[in-house]
Design an enzyme around this catalytic site. Structure first.
Site, PDB file in Angstrom:
ATOM      1  N   LEU A 145      -4.658  -3.707   2.585  1.00 47.46           N
ATOM      2  CA  LEU A 145      -3.334  -3.821   3.206  1.00 47.46           C
ATOM      3  C   LEU A 145      -3.222  -2.826   4.351  1.00 47.46           C
ATOM      4  O   LEU A 145      -3.677  -1.683   4.251  1.00 47.46           O
ATOM      5  CB  LEU A 145      -2.234  -3.546   2.182  1.00 47.46           C
ATOM      6  CG  LEU A 145      -2.113  -4.516   1.014  1.00 47.46           C
ATOM      7  CD1 LEU A 145      -0.760  -4.353   0.330  1.00 47.46           C
ATOM      8  CD2 LEU A 145      -2.282  -5.962   1.450  1.00 47.46           C
ATOM      9  N   SER A 146      -2.624  -3.291   5.439  1.00 45.61           N
ATOM     10  CA  SER A 146      -2.432  -2.433   6.610  1.00 45.61           C
ATOM     11  C   SER A 146      -1.254  -2.980   7.396  1.00 45.61           C
ATOM     12  O   SER A 146      -1.040  -4.208   7.437  1.00 45.61           O
ATOM     13  CB  SER A 146      -3.693  -2.481   7.486  1.00 45.61           C
ATOM     14  OG  SER A 146      -3.386  -2.049   8.793  1.00 45.61           O
TER      15      SER A 146
ATOM     16  N   GLN B 178      -8.540  10.515   7.535  1.00 47.95           N
ATOM     17  CA  GLN B 178      -7.256  11.232   7.547  1.00 47.95           C
ATOM     18  C   GLN B 178      -7.126  12.096   6.294  1.00 47.95           C
ATOM     19  O   GLN B 178      -6.719  13.267   6.364  1.00 47.95           O
ATOM     20  CB  GLN B 178      -6.116  10.227   7.628  1.00 47.95           C
ATOM     21  CG  GLN B 178      -4.729  10.813   7.474  1.00 47.95           C
ATOM     22  CD  GLN B 178      -3.646   9.837   7.887  1.00 47.95           C
ATOM     23  OE1 GLN B 178      -3.381   9.679   9.054  1.00 47.95           O
ATOM     24  NE2 GLN B 178      -2.997   9.193   6.932  1.00 47.95           N
TER      25      GLN B 178
ATOM     26  N   GLY C 173       0.849  -1.203   0.000  1.00 48.24           N
ATOM     27  CA  GLY C 173       0.000   0.000   0.000  1.00 48.24           C
ATOM     28  C   GLY C 173       0.880   1.248   0.000  1.00 48.24           C
ATOM     29  O   GLY C 173       0.644   2.208  -0.758  1.00 48.24           O
ATOM     30  N   HIS C 174       1.931   1.233   0.834  1.00 49.23           N
ATOM     31  CA  HIS C 174       2.869   2.368   0.844  1.00 49.23           C
ATOM     32  C   HIS C 174       3.597   2.473  -0.498  1.00 49.23           C
ATOM     33  O   HIS C 174       3.841   3.572  -1.005  1.00 49.23           O
ATOM     34  CB  HIS C 174       3.918   2.200   1.948  1.00 49.23           C
ATOM     35  CG  HIS C 174       3.355   2.204   3.340  1.00 49.23           C
ATOM     36  ND1 HIS C 174       3.329   1.083   4.125  1.00 49.23           N
ATOM     37  CD2 HIS C 174       2.796   3.194   4.070  1.00 49.23           C
ATOM     38  CE1 HIS C 174       2.790   1.369   5.288  1.00 49.23           C
ATOM     39  NE2 HIS C 174       2.451   2.654   5.286  1.00 49.23           N
TER      40      HIS C 174
ATOM     41  N   ARG D  11      -1.161  -3.259  10.359  1.00 51.10           N
ATOM     42  CA  ARG D  11      -1.708  -4.040  11.479  1.00 51.10           C
ATOM     43  C   ARG D  11      -2.074  -5.462  11.093  1.00 51.10           C
ATOM     44  O   ARG D  11      -2.294  -6.300  11.971  1.00 51.10           O
ATOM     45  CB  ARG D  11      -2.936  -3.344  12.054  1.00 51.10           C
ATOM     46  CG  ARG D  11      -2.574  -2.034  12.719  1.00 51.10           C
ATOM     47  CD  ARG D  11      -3.785  -1.240  13.132  1.00 51.10           C
ATOM     48  NE  ARG D  11      -3.428   0.154  13.310  1.00 51.10           N
ATOM     49  CZ  ARG D  11      -3.212   0.717  14.491  1.00 51.10           C
ATOM     50  NH1 ARG D  11      -3.325   0.025  15.572  1.00 51.10           N
ATOM     51  NH2 ARG D  11      -2.875   1.999  14.563  1.00 51.10           N
TER      52      ARG D  11
HETATM   53  O1  PAF Z   1      -1.129   7.334   7.899  1.00 52.45           O
HETATM   54  C1  PAF Z   1      -0.110   7.320   8.624  1.00 52.45           C
HETATM   55  O2  PAF Z   1       0.725   6.408   8.581  1.00 52.45           O
HETATM   56  C2  PAF Z   1       0.099   8.447   9.625  1.00 52.45           C
HETATM   57  O3  PAF Z   1      -1.102   8.864  10.168  1.00 52.45           O
HETATM   58  C3  PAF Z   1       0.878   9.638   9.043  1.00 52.45           C
HETATM   59  C4  PAF Z   1       0.118  10.300   7.920  1.00 52.45           C
HETATM   60  C5  PAF Z   1       2.226   9.151   8.533  1.00 52.45           C
HETATM   61  C6  PAF Z   1       1.138  10.685  10.113  1.00 52.45           C
HETATM   62  O4  PAF Z   1       1.870  10.165  11.171  1.00 52.45           O
END
Ligand code: PAF
Length: 293
Positions: free
Chosen positions: A197-198, A166, A44-45, A200
């Site tokens: 995906l997470s 967020q 995901g990242h 966690r």
């Molecule tokens: O989504 C995240 O991983 C966090 O909330 C972030 C945006 C990096 C801020 O700490």
């Protein structure tokens, strides 16, 4: 290998050098993108990083587990941290001609006085859904995102749609405070069976992992029923979400993307279905965009 910067001075110098390099390669106005993360990087990242590489010449990935966004009941120390693994992962996706910089500061580098005296409030949206069980969470997110934007000064900042609330509060802060950055939102990346995906997910045991599919199943059912209106969505989600003993639903809601408030019975148009549940001891969230007919 990405350039590793541990301090604010180092990351600013690394960005300035990478911008200079890009100019040297003939890029007249090099663009910088920031991907804020708390590490424990997964695909995901990497989808955020790939999009950042598409839109910018210099990509900064911040890796910082932000203490300000953890409530007292959450275990900050339990959050997975493995900077070496994150650096290897990022080295694997480095693209030629795109400088990559990892900014991994310590908590004392970011918060030399323990925490900031200056607060940013996410407003009443910050107390709903995720904010309800995680008091102060979004205020803490906004402080760190604002600091990262001020430190790196990117043209674009990238977030995943998986954290829809967020995305909402950050986009509103950027608008409210006239922060000169474009917020790019990247679609949720899912496992083959639908699980979002997470970081966690690694806490789920085998049975919990199977049970966790109920979140995406609930969203799929809601999406299929969307043409028939909100009542049909709620009924479909309820029947899809029933019967998983390992899953405890925390909330299910359909919100207006413009306000992040639950839609009323007459609402027609685009909406976001939100779901949060505890699967064993692990809290998971997911969401899907739908069109309510
Ligand atoms: O989504 C995240 O991983 C966090 O909330 C972030 C945006 C990096 C801020 O700490």
């Amino acid at each position: 290998m990405p350039t590793l910067a541990a301090t604010i001075v180092e990351v600013r110098a690394a960005v300035a050098a990478a911008v200079q390099d890009a100019r040297g390669r003939g890029v007249a106005e090099p663009r910088v993108a920031l991907v804020p993360t708390m590490g424990a990087l997964h695909d995901g990242h990497l989808a955020l990083v790939a999009r950042a590489q598409d839109v910018a010449d210099v990509v900064v990935v911040s890796v910082f587990v932000n203490p300000l966004q953890f409530s007292e009941t959450e275990d900050l120390d339990r959050y997975p941290r493995d900077l070496d693994a994150d650096l290897d992962t990022l080295a694997g996706v480095d693209r030629e001609g795109r400088a990559s910089i990892v900014f991994a500061p310590t908590a004392s580098e970011m918060y030399p006085d323990g925490k900031t005296q200056t607060k940013i409030s996410a407003g009443d949206v910050g107390n709903r859904f995720e904010g309800r069980s995680r008091a102060g969470h979004f205020d803490g997110v906004l402080v760190v995102v604002d600091k990262l934007l001020n430190i790196v000064q990117p043209h674009a900042v990238l977030f995943g749609q998986k954290d829809a609330q967020q995305v909402f509060v950050v986009s509103r802060m950027v608008r409210d405070l006239n922060i000169p950055v474009t917020v790019e939102v990247v679609e949720t990346v899912r496992e083959d069976d639908g699980l979002a995906l997470s970081s966690r997910n690694r806490f789920l045991d085998e049975r919990e992992r199977l049970a966790a599919r109920v979140l995406s199943r609930t969203l799929e059912a809601a999406e299929s029923a969307a043409v028939s209106g909100i009542d049909a969505v709620i009924a479909a989600a309820q029947s899809a979400g029933m019967g998983e003993p390992l899953v405890q639903l925390e909330y299910f809601s359909v919100v207006n993307p413009a306000t992040f408030r639950p839609v009323d019975d007459n609402y027609r148009g685009r909406a976001i279905v939100l779901v949060a549940a505890r699967v064993g001891a692990t809290r998971l969230i997911d969401n899907e965009s739908i069109y309510l007919g």
